[in-house]
Design a protein around this motif. Sequence first.
Motif, PDB file in Angstrom:
ATOM      1  N   GLU A   1      -3.230  16.342  -2.729  1.00 11.26           N
ATOM      2  CA  GLU A   1      -2.501  16.031  -3.955  1.00 11.26           C
ATOM      3  C   GLU A   1      -2.447  14.544  -4.274  1.00 11.26           C
ATOM      4  O   GLU A   1      -2.291  14.165  -5.432  1.00 11.26           O
ATOM      5  N   GLU A   2      -2.551  13.693  -3.267  1.00  9.59           N
ATOM      6  CA  GLU A   2      -2.379  12.250  -3.469  1.00  9.59           C
ATOM      7  C   GLU A   2      -3.351  11.471  -2.597  1.00  9.59           C
ATOM      8  O   GLU A   2      -3.843  11.976  -1.597  1.00  9.59           O
ATOM      9  N   SER A   3      -3.574  10.214  -2.980  1.00 13.04           N
ATOM     10  CA  SER A   3      -4.372   9.329  -2.133  1.00 13.04           C
ATOM     11  C   SER A   3      -3.491   8.171  -1.671  1.00 13.04           C
ATOM     12  O   SER A   3      -2.497   7.831  -2.301  1.00 13.04           O
ATOM     13  N   PHE A   4      -3.868   7.586  -0.555  1.00 14.99           N
ATOM     14  CA  PHE A   4      -3.077   6.534   0.077  1.00 14.99           C
ATOM     15  C   PHE A   4      -3.991   5.403   0.513  1.00 14.99           C
ATOM     16  O   PHE A   4      -5.111   5.647   0.956  1.00 14.99           O
ATOM     17  N   GLU A   5      -3.483   4.190   0.403  1.00 22.21           N
ATOM     18  CA  GLU A   5      -4.237   3.041   0.903  1.00 22.21           C
ATOM     19  C   GLU A   5      -4.078   2.889   2.413  1.00 22.21           C
ATOM     20  O   GLU A   5      -4.935   2.322   3.076  1.00 22.21           O
ATOM     21  N   LEU A   6      -2.969   3.401   2.939  1.00 19.12           N
ATOM     22  CA  LEU A   6      -2.687   3.283   4.367  1.00 19.12           C
ATOM     23  C   LEU A   6      -2.267   4.639   4.916  1.00 19.12           C
ATOM     24  O   LEU A   6      -1.410   5.305   4.341  1.00 19.12           O
ATOM     25  N   VAL A   7      -2.894   5.035   6.025  1.00 20.27           N
ATOM     26  CA  VAL A   7      -2.475   6.235   6.751  1.00 20.27           C
ATOM     27  C   VAL A   7      -2.166   5.794   8.180  1.00 20.27           C
ATOM     28  O   VAL A   7      -3.012   5.237   8.870  1.00 20.27           O
TER      29      VAL A   7
ATOM     30  N   LEU B   1     -11.111  11.410   6.131  1.00 22.46           N
ATOM     31  CA  LEU B   1     -10.542  10.409   5.223  1.00 22.46           C
ATOM     32  C   LEU B   1     -11.392   9.152   5.220  1.00 22.46           C
ATOM     33  O   LEU B   1     -11.668   8.579   4.166  1.00 22.46           O
ATOM     34  N   ASN B   2     -11.803   8.729   6.382  1.00 16.61           N
ATOM     35  CA  ASN B   2     -12.615   7.529   6.505  1.00 16.61           C
ATOM     36  C   ASN B   2     -13.953   7.688   5.779  1.00 16.61           C
ATOM     37  O   ASN B   2     -14.431   6.764   5.130  1.00 16.61           O
ATOM     38  N   GLU B   3     -14.537   8.874   5.867  1.00 22.08           N
ATOM     39  CA  GLU B   3     -15.816   9.116   5.194  1.00 22.08           C
ATOM     40  C   GLU B   3     -15.655   9.147   3.678  1.00 22.08           C
ATOM     41  O   GLU B   3     -16.510   8.663   2.948  1.00 22.08           O
ATOM     42  N   SER B   4     -14.545   9.696   3.201  1.00 24.59           N
ATOM     43  CA  SER B   4     -14.340   9.788   1.757  1.00 24.59           C
ATOM     44  C   SER B   4     -13.840   8.470   1.161  1.00 24.59           C
ATOM     45  O   SER B   4     -14.059   8.201  -0.011  1.00 24.59           O
ATOM     46  N   ASN B   5     -13.187   7.641   1.945  1.00 22.19           N
ATOM     47  CA  ASN B   5     -12.667   6.367   1.456  1.00 22.19           C
ATOM     48  C   ASN B   5     -12.713   5.340   2.587  1.00 22.19           C
ATOM     49  O   ASN B   5     -11.710   5.088   3.247  1.00 22.19           O
ATOM     50  N   PRO B   6     -13.876   4.722   2.817  1.00 22.21           N
ATOM     51  CA  PRO B   6     -14.018   3.816   3.957  1.00 22.21           C
ATOM     52  C   PRO B   6     -13.164   2.546   3.870  1.00 22.21           C
ATOM     53  O   PRO B   6     -13.010   1.841   4.847  1.00 22.21           O
ATOM     54  N   LYS B   7     -12.585   2.257   2.693  1.00 23.12           N
ATOM     55  CA  LYS B   7     -11.736   1.070   2.575  1.00 23.12           C
ATOM     56  C   LYS B   7     -10.274   1.376   2.846  1.00 23.12           C
ATOM     57  O   LYS B   7      -9.429   0.499   2.795  1.00 23.12           O
ATOM     58  N   GLN B   8      -9.979   2.626   3.139  1.00 17.99           N
ATOM     59  CA  GLN B   8      -8.612   3.020   3.445  1.00 17.99           C
ATOM     60  C   GLN B   8      -8.224   2.442   4.808  1.00 17.99           C
ATOM     61  O   GLN B   8      -9.025   2.419   5.734  1.00 17.99           O
ATOM     62  N   MET B   9      -6.989   1.963   4.920  1.00 15.32           N
ATOM     63  CA  MET B   9      -6.502   1.436   6.190  1.00 15.32           C
ATOM     64  C   MET B   9      -5.999   2.600   7.043  1.00 15.32           C
ATOM     65  O   MET B   9      -5.224   3.423   6.565  1.00 15.32           O
TER      66      MET B   9
ATOM     67  N   PRO C   1       0.814  -1.223   0.000  1.00 14.00           N
ATOM     68  CA  PRO C   1       0.000   0.000   0.000  1.00 14.00           C
ATOM     69  C   PRO C   1       0.845   1.271   0.000  1.00 14.00           C
ATOM     70  O   PRO C   1       1.874   1.345   0.673  1.00 14.00           O
ATOM     71  N   ASN C   2       0.398   2.263  -0.787  1.00 11.98           N
ATOM     72  CA  ASN C   2       0.992   3.593  -0.687  1.00 11.98           C
ATOM     73  C   ASN C   2       0.617   4.137   0.681  1.00 11.98           C
ATOM     74  O   ASN C   2      -0.536   4.051   1.097  1.00 11.98           O
ATOM     75  N   THR C   3       1.592   4.711   1.379  1.00  7.57           N
ATOM     76  CA  THR C   3       1.426   5.000   2.802  1.00  7.57           C
ATOM     77  C   THR C   3       1.807   6.437   3.149  1.00  7.57           C
ATOM     78  O   THR C   3       2.823   6.938   2.686  1.00  7.57           O
ATOM     79  N   LEU C   4       0.978   7.051   3.982  1.00  9.48           N
ATOM     80  CA  LEU C   4       1.286   8.347   4.567  1.00  9.48           C
ATOM     81  C   LEU C   4       1.480   8.142   6.059  1.00  9.48           C
ATOM     82  O   LEU C   4       0.629   7.551   6.727  1.00  9.48           O
TER      83      LEU C   4
END
Length: 133
Positions: free
Chosen positions: A45-51, A69-77, A4-7
């Motif tokens: 600027e970017e999206s991440f699969e994991l924060v 973030l959770n509301e905009s992408n509920p599948k994000q870790m 996962p791309n990670t922040l």
Amino acid sequence: MKRPNTLIIEDNSFLLKVLKNLLLYRTGKLKFAKTLDEAKQILKEESFELVLSDFHLGQENSMPILQSLNESNPKQMLVFMSSDQNSFKKVREKFSKNKFWAFVNKNDSDWLIQIESAIRNLKTIMESKNKSA
């Protein structure tokens, strides 16, 4: 298994370096923010699969940005880190319906192992959800 791309959002420079070394070869693209403002700018600027975020950032906490973030992408870790056990209660109240979050207590001697385990578990859950969808 896709990396996962990670922040990572962490205001402690030492811990940021430790996390970078831990995750360097376990994730895809890796970005860092020391403040909520930096994190907001990066997320525009970017999206991440994991924060992965410290709960307390100076005088602020990361709950509002992670909740949006959770509301905009509920599948994000989302992985929350804190040495304050009361933070866990706040996170659990807000994110109990989301299966893609974990909380790591930085006071535990194995907190880095907990982060690795949480990421591995979240990846497995997400992959099984994607297969069934």
